[in-house]
Enzyme design. Structure first.
Site, PDB file in Angstrom:
ATOM      1  N   GLU A 169       0.794  -1.227   0.000  1.00 44.16           N
ATOM      2  CA  GLU A 169       0.000   0.000   0.000  1.00 44.16           C
ATOM      3  C   GLU A 169       0.828   1.279   0.000  1.00 44.16           C
ATOM      4  O   GLU A 169       0.756   2.063   0.957  1.00 44.16           O
ATOM      5  CB  GLU A 169      -0.954   0.018   1.204  1.00 44.16           C
ATOM      6  CG  GLU A 169      -1.883  -1.181   1.272  1.00 44.16           C
ATOM      7  CD  GLU A 169      -2.987  -0.996   2.299  1.00 44.16           C
ATOM      8  OE1 GLU A 169      -2.923  -0.047   3.090  1.00 44.16           O
ATOM      9  OE2 GLU A 169      -3.927  -1.813   2.287  1.00 44.16           O
ATOM     10  N   GLU A 364      -5.297  -8.612   0.964  1.00 42.91           N
ATOM     11  CA  GLU A 364      -6.001  -8.271   2.205  1.00 42.91           C
ATOM     12  C   GLU A 364      -7.466  -8.024   1.911  1.00 42.91           C
ATOM     13  O   GLU A 364      -7.801  -7.331   0.957  1.00 42.91           O
ATOM     14  CB  GLU A 364      -5.464  -6.980   2.863  1.00 42.91           C
ATOM     15  CG  GLU A 364      -4.098  -7.076   3.460  1.00 42.91           C
ATOM     16  CD  GLU A 364      -3.635  -5.761   4.091  1.00 42.91           C
ATOM     17  OE1 GLU A 364      -4.489  -4.912   4.446  1.00 42.91           O
ATOM     18  OE2 GLU A 364      -2.420  -5.568   4.208  1.00 42.91           O
TER      19      GLU A 364
END
Ligand code: PNW
Length: 459
Positions: A169, A364
């Site tokens: 991320e 995720e």
């Protein structure tokens, strides 16, 4: 009659769970680990809920054998964890610390001994403080140090770890870390946020080239992509807002990673906020080094409207004045995030359409829900809300696959309740409950449910 599942996933689809070093390991001063920006940030008053830190976290550094045994019991086929850079290079630039590598060596061996495939993330936000002191991700040097560190980890684990991802991320690292100050190191400068975007991507590219040369088999990056939707599907102003937010969130990463370079509209937007002289000739070629796998993290959709004088979002530099982020509605998780599985189907289909030929994996997906009372007494956590969230999102994943999206696996966030960054320990994402006083682990109902999903390869 045998129990037949309703929805089957493709043969070879990988089921697992994910964690990150600073969120679970603890042992922050052990075996030569140096300080990271999250040690510094969590000790800065007012930055993390009630001053929580990762000092102890889930004590996974000491309890990993039991945790791995639990993963095996749940039937996990893969486990995504991150390596703490400050364990490997304690001050960021000096010699490699072999004792730091020893820990991951032991972890990998215990995973393999149980038949669990390790998926390594090289950077999940814990930058060595020594590198931040030299400017962190606002500088080019950090990208070069990252590639060196990646090679050092690979030298030790590369004979046993097949799947590697560089960054987790980078949107969060750049915009929350250097733009709005919600994450470490707490910088608040739009120019620095874009410098960080570029140097994170450059670090990814340099590491990718170096790891490829070292013979890595499967290599990728994990992005928290946004499913950006208009408040009104017929409004041109809303469409323009979608385009801006999609550019700052998705295309600014996806386009250069897949060889198209930075999008013109995004560069024009960035140039209004900072002179983009940090992008040098040749950088985009490095960033475009081919990858095998795109990791996608998805939690909730983003709804925007185009509105003159709109408040914008602090995590989207330059969005104030033209964009309004709609407040989340409907059932929410404990993070206040909307529950909208259809957003995941839309996102996967969009990436497959706009960036064809790139296999994907969900690195995720999951939800925080408040703990139910009585866990310690009954030893059972009835997290039916989490089961419903996961079931809904797996149906959404299945739908995308059935429409032709090349999705290779699903990793639930998270294996354990853990240190949820600025929210500290008050938000619980685990399918396994952690009692932080005793470090006792209790698989929740969702863990038992997930065990069944894995064993049937279906819902
Ligand atoms: C991700 N946002 O973080 C991270 O990869 C995990 O470490 C984290 O625990 C998980 O999602 C749950 O939050 C995010 O503000 C943190 O949009 C914040 C945001 C998105 C992702």
């Amino acid at each position: 009659m045998s129990a037949r599942s309703e929805l089957r996933f493709p043969e070879g689809f990988v089921w697992g769970a994910a964690t990150a070093a600073y969120q679970i390991e603890g042992a922050v001063r052990e075996d030569g680990r140096g300080p990271s920006i999250w040690d510094t940030f969590s000790r800065t008053p007012g930055k993390v809920f009630q001053g929580h830190t990762g000092d102890i976290a889930c004590d996974h550094y000491h309890r990993y054998p039991d945790d791995v045994a639990m993963m095996a019991e749940l039937g996990l086929q893969a486990y995504r964890f991150s390596v703490a850079w400050p364990r490997i290079r304690p001050d960021g630039t000096g010699p490699v610390n072999p004792r730091g590598l020893d820990f991951y060596d032991r972890l990998v061996d215990s995973l393999l001994a149980r038949g669990i495939d390790p998926i390594v993330t090289l950077y999940h936000w814990d930058l060595p403080q020594g590198l931040e002191d030299r400017g962190g991700w606002t500088t080019r040097e950090t990208a070069e140090h990252f590639a060196d560190y990646a090679v050092a980890v690979h030298q030790r684990l590369g004979d046993r770890v097949r799947t590697w991802t560089t960054l987790n991320e980078p949107w969060c690292s750049a915009y929350l870390g250097y733009g709005n100050g919600v994450h470490a190191p707490g910088g608040q400068d739009a120019g620095d946020a874009f410098r960080a975007v570029h140097h994170l991507l450059l670090g990814h590219g340099l590491a990718t080239l170096a790891l490829r040369a070292a013979g890595v088999e499967v290599l990728g990056i994990t992005l928290n992509l946004a499913d950006v939707q208009p408040a009104d599907a017929d409004s041109p102003a809303d469409a323009a807002a979608v385009r801006l937010v999609d550019g700052l969130h998705n295309r600014i990463f996806l386009d250069p990673l897949t060889g198209a370079g930075y999008p013109d509209d995004v560069l024009a937007h960035v140039s209004r906020l900072v002179e983009p002289d940090f992008i040098r000739d040749g950088d985009e070629k490095v960033i475009a080094a081919p990858i095998d796998l795109l990791g996608i993290n998805y939690y909730a959709p983003t709804y925007v409207a185009g509105r003159a004088g709109g408040a914008g979002g602090s995590a989207y530099p330059g969005s104030a004045g033209s964009v309004e982020f709609l407040p989340p509605v409907g059932p929410l998780t404990d993070m206040g995030w909307m529950i909208e599985p259809a957003g995941l189907t839309r996102l996967l289909e969009r990436v497959a359409a706009d960036y064809p030929g790139l296999p994907m994996i969900i690195t995720e997906n999951g939800a925080a829900f408040p703990d139910k009372a009585g866990t310690e007494r009954t030893g059972w956590v009835a997290d039916t809300d989490r089961v419903a969230y996961l079931d809904g999102h797996l149906r959404a994943v299945h739908q995308a696959i059935s429409r032709g999206v090349d999705l290779r696996g699903y990793l639930v966030w998270s294996l354990l309740d853990n240190f949820e960054w600025a929210e500290g320990y008050r938000k619980r994402f685990g399918i396994v409950h952690v009692d932080y006083l005793t470090q006792r682990r209790t698989p929740k109902e969702s863990a038992r449910w997930y065990q069944g999903v894995i064993s049937r390869n279906g819902l």
